[in-house]
Motif scaffolding. Sequence first.
Motif, PDB file in Angstrom:
ATOM      1  N   GLN A  66       0.829  -1.206   0.000  1.00  0.00           N
ATOM      2  CA  GLN A  66       0.000   0.000   0.000  1.00  0.00           C
ATOM      3  C   GLN A  66       0.861   1.253   0.000  1.00  0.00           C
ATOM      4  O   GLN A  66       0.602   2.201  -0.747  1.00  0.00           O
ATOM      5  CB  GLN A  66      -0.926   0.013   1.221  1.00  0.00           C
ATOM      6  N   LYS A  67       1.892   1.239   0.825  1.00  0.00           N
ATOM      7  CA  LYS A  67       2.785   2.406   0.880  1.00  0.00           C
ATOM      8  C   LYS A  67       3.529   2.589  -0.434  1.00  0.00           C
ATOM      9  O   LYS A  67       3.742   3.717  -0.881  1.00  0.00           O
ATOM     10  CB  LYS A  67       3.763   2.269   2.042  1.00  0.00           C
ATOM     11  N   LEU A  68       3.920   1.485  -1.053  1.00  0.00           N
ATOM     12  CA  LEU A  68       4.592   1.572  -2.348  1.00  0.00           C
ATOM     13  C   LEU A  68       3.645   2.147  -3.396  1.00  0.00           C
ATOM     14  O   LEU A  68       4.043   3.016  -4.188  1.00  0.00           O
ATOM     15  CB  LEU A  68       5.096   0.194  -2.776  1.00  0.00           C
ATOM     16  N   ALA A  69       2.402   1.666  -3.394  1.00  0.00           N
ATOM     17  CA  ALA A  69       1.423   2.199  -4.340  1.00  0.00           C
ATOM     18  C   ALA A  69       1.184   3.681  -4.082  1.00  0.00           C
ATOM     19  O   ALA A  69       1.101   4.480  -5.027  1.00  0.00           O
ATOM     20  CB  ALA A  69       0.109   1.421  -4.230  1.00  0.00           C
ATOM     21  N   GLN A  70       1.100   4.051  -2.809  1.00  0.00           N
ATOM     22  CA  GLN A  70       0.908   5.459  -2.468  1.00  0.00           C
ATOM     23  C   GLN A  70       2.117   6.284  -2.903  1.00  0.00           C
ATOM     24  O   GLN A  70       1.974   7.386  -3.434  1.00  0.00           O
ATOM     25  CB  GLN A  70       0.673   5.599  -0.967  1.00  0.00           C
ATOM     26  N   ALA A  71       3.308   5.753  -2.683  1.00  0.00           N
ATOM     27  CA  ALA A  71       4.526   6.472  -3.090  1.00  0.00           C
ATOM     28  C   ALA A  71       4.572   6.632  -4.601  1.00  0.00           C
ATOM     29  O   ALA A  71       4.942   7.700  -5.116  1.00  0.00           O
ATOM     30  CB  ALA A  71       5.760   5.729  -2.598  1.00  0.00           C
ATOM     31  N   GLU A  72       4.180   5.597  -5.329  1.00  0.00           N
ATOM     32  CA  GLU A  72       4.164   5.696  -6.794  1.00  0.00           C
ATOM     33  C   GLU A  72       3.132   6.717  -7.241  1.00  0.00           C
ATOM     34  O   GLU A  72       3.376   7.473  -8.180  1.00  0.00           O
ATOM     35  CB  GLU A  72       3.885   4.320  -7.397  1.00  0.00           C
ATOM     36  N   ARG A  73       1.971   6.734  -6.573  1.00  0.00           N
ATOM     37  CA  ARG A  73       0.940   7.700  -6.918  1.00  0.00           C
ATOM     38  C   ARG A  73       1.443   9.117  -6.641  1.00  0.00           C
ATOM     39  O   ARG A  73       1.286  10.018  -7.468  1.00  0.00           O
ATOM     40  CB  ARG A  73      -0.336   7.408  -6.124  1.00  0.00           C
TER      41      ARG A  73
END
Length: 156
Positions: A66-73
């Motif tokens: 989730q944090k990776l997806a948020q960071a990518e976003r």
Amino acid sequence: MTSWLLLAEAGAKEGGLFDLDATLPLMALQVVILTFILNSLFFRPVGKAVEDREGYIATSRAEAKQKLAQAERLEAELKEQLKEARQLSQKLILEAEQESDRLYREALAVATAESNASREQARREIDSQRTTALQQLSGDASQLATQIVDRLLSAS
């Protein structure tokens, strides 16, 4: 349990390759009891700790995803903002260049107009002074001509 041990000691025969006396069921019972004791004292807590650790790892991986997806976003949003900022700065630079070019042309036009006006004023003053000088010369020439005529006439 002590009675089994006594039976095992009493009926023990010596000699064969495999003695099938009361020792075998006693050992089987000890293995079963030891298995239950080990299972309840060691294996269940260790199994629970392993399951807890697996659960922790699974939740940690999910949170990390989730944090990776948020960071990518966020990275995509920041790249878009950076792109917009660059476009805006290029637009502002272009507008500033156009404005400075316009101001330069206006200043050049004003300076040229002032220069032309000064030159025209100087030309008028020179024409005025020349006209005055010509009139004065004309008056001096006519006076000089009169004096020459008067001297020539008085000499004769």
